[in-house]
Design a protein around this motif. Sequence first.
Motif: not given
Length: 398
Positions: A188-211
């Motif tokens: 947790r301490e190594a992540a940005d504050a936004d990434a710590r929020e209690p939500r599921s994050n889905l990033w969409l990109g060409p030929s890849a995605h990040l959750v």
Amino acid sequence: MPRIAVAGAGIGGLAAALALAEVGCAVDVYERAEALEAVGAGVQLSPNAAIVLRRLGVLDALGAAAVPSSEVRMRRARDGAVLARVPLGPAAEARYGAPFLSALRADLQAALLACAARRPAIALHLGRGIEGYDLRASGVALRFAGGTANADALVGADGIRSAVRRQGTGGDAPRASGRSAYRASVPREAADADAREPRSNLWLGPSAHLVHYPVDGGARINVVAIVDEGIAADGADPWSQPAEAAAVERRFAGWAAPARRLIAAAPGWRRWPLFDRPPLPRWSAGPVTLLGDAAHPMLPFLAQGAAQSIEDAAVLADSVSRSGGDFPAAFSTYEALRRPRTSRVQAQSARQGSIYHLGPPLSLARDFVLSTLGPARLAARVDWLYDAPAEVRRFAGP
């Protein structure tokens, strides 16, 4: 008391054991491994799974280790723009009757085991992988390396390379998707504050995605980077392949800064080649049936692998409880209820992966649609998935 053998002590096998014990069965769980080690990192427990886990006491056992998700937030890879939000939190619990949670697989497995340990009707046998079986007039004779055992019925929950499936259906083998998931756990301490929020994050990109989403009571961020690689897996244990951090970072070098920072914060990565198998025309033969990945392994793009195995457990137990001890009839009912839904989830999961990985110009159309639908319509589009079907609720309750 009827005695059922379950092959495999993963999430599906343990959920099945708990559900079957709940309806009055004695259950022997046979696991090939000498010790249970939780593979993977995080797992998302959508309401259709959480409603079953609540009935089984597993949510109470998980406690604060599970993180309630407030929303699914979809973002564009190149600039981080928020394309869409699917409301979860109290809105999802009111809509579906159960929360949307994120947890470590290790914590979920520990909670399942703790619940199983409190039920005298469940016996766990480690280091005893079922190699095959023989049908008998009175049930099933199980074969192990160096031994045998008997049961009234057998449930194969032994994963995508299931020995029970291989004997019962033969033919098909796991098929490589040409994609790999790279998994990491960020403190947790190594992540940005936004990434710590209690939500599921889905990033969409060409030929890849990040959750990514918080787990372990918020102490860690589970990160999964899925990429098109166009190569078949090498046949090694998919959970035992370390990956070079520099290679993962290079793959996402053109992405927005918050995504790059989270990837760079990972202390280590594991590569998991993605496999599935086509839907089966049948799961059952007399007093033998399949459950979870043994029956319907699916790609992870709807985050439903664990959830569908937990649904299986509920419907299996409900069918057994209504059968009057006729296991072939119970398994036939269970299969008839589950195959259409799991086949749909398998197909939609594969389709979703293609949508996530679109590149221009088709990605522009996708992003436009996502940005114009609005939260209410986006929530309605997942009702079919997150609202547990009637046959699950018969076991799980309202």
